[in-house]
Design a protein around this motif. Sequence first.
Motif, PDB file in Angstrom:
ATOM      1  N   TYR A  19       0.722  -1.250   0.341  1.00 19.03           N
ATOM      2  CA  TYR A  19       0.250  -0.021   0.030  1.00 19.03           C
ATOM      3  C   TYR A  19       0.296   0.794   0.313  1.00 19.03           C
ATOM      4  O   TYR A  19       2.300   0.970   0.651  1.00 19.03           O
ATOM      5  N   TYR A  27      -4.234   4.651   2.874  1.00 17.06           N
ATOM      6  CA  TYR A  27      -4.203   3.847   2.256  1.00 17.06           C
ATOM      7  C   TYR A  27      -4.538   3.314   1.182  1.00 17.06           C
ATOM      8  O   TYR A  27      -5.935   2.741   1.081  1.00 17.06           O
ATOM      9  N   HIS A  48       3.742   0.716   2.058  1.00 19.29           N
ATOM     10  CA  HIS A  48       3.587  -0.219   3.603  1.00 19.29           C
ATOM     11  C   HIS A  48       2.705  -0.960   3.386  1.00 19.29           C
ATOM     12  O   HIS A  48       2.582  -1.946   2.562  1.00 19.29           O
ATOM     13  N   ARG A  50      -0.517  -3.735   5.005  1.00 16.76           N
ATOM     14  CA  ARG A  50      -1.711  -3.775   5.902  1.00 16.76           C
ATOM     15  C   ARG A  50      -1.084  -4.896   7.307  1.00 16.76           C
ATOM     16  O   ARG A  50      -0.428  -6.586   7.156  1.00 16.76           O
ATOM     17  N   CYS A  51      -1.350  -4.727   8.974  1.00 14.08           N
ATOM     18  CA  CYS A  51      -1.411  -5.657   9.472  1.00 14.08           C
ATOM     19  C   CYS A  51      -2.744  -6.637   9.419  1.00 14.08           C
ATOM     20  O   CYS A  51      -4.021  -5.811   9.273  1.00 14.08           O
ATOM     21  N   GLU A  61      -8.040  -0.601  11.269  1.00 11.07           N
ATOM     22  CA  GLU A  61      -6.931  -1.516  10.022  1.00 11.07           C
ATOM     23  C   GLU A  61      -5.324  -0.435  10.525  1.00 11.07           C
ATOM     24  O   GLU A  61      -6.139   0.460  10.859  1.00 11.07           O
ATOM     25  N   HIS A  62      -4.302  -0.670  10.505  1.00  9.88           N
ATOM     26  CA  HIS A  62      -3.503  -0.222  10.738  1.00  9.88           C
ATOM     27  C   HIS A  62      -2.205  -0.952   9.893  1.00  9.88           C
ATOM     28  O   HIS A  62      -2.596  -2.089   9.465  1.00  9.88           O
ATOM     29  N   HIS A  63      -1.868  -0.054   9.587  1.00  7.94           N
ATOM     30  CA  HIS A  63      -0.089  -0.895   8.597  1.00  7.94           C
ATOM     31  C   HIS A  63       1.045  -0.196   9.144  1.00  7.94           C
ATOM     32  O   HIS A  63       1.582   0.590   9.805  1.00  7.94           O
TER      33      HIS A  63
END
Length: 75
Positions: A19, A27, A48, A50-51, A61-63
């Motif tokens: 991303y 993102y 990035h 993504r987790c 959501e986080h990266h």
Amino acid sequence: MILCPICLHEFAWSEDELYERTPAGQYQPLSLEHVTGPRREDLLRAAHVRCPAPVPDSGLEHHLPYTYVRHGRPW
């Protein structure tokens, strides 16, 4: 296995879905299919991953930076 420093979820690192962060802070998928050489390296520095931790809300959501795995697992 990689340990996410944000949620502590352990997962297998995959570079299949990269991303890029937009100027608005969102993102979006990054395709490097036809990119080579120095341009590819430049895009990867800003890429990035993504987790994949299951989250109840898409806003959670986080990266992680693509370069995160270059530093090894935290002690």
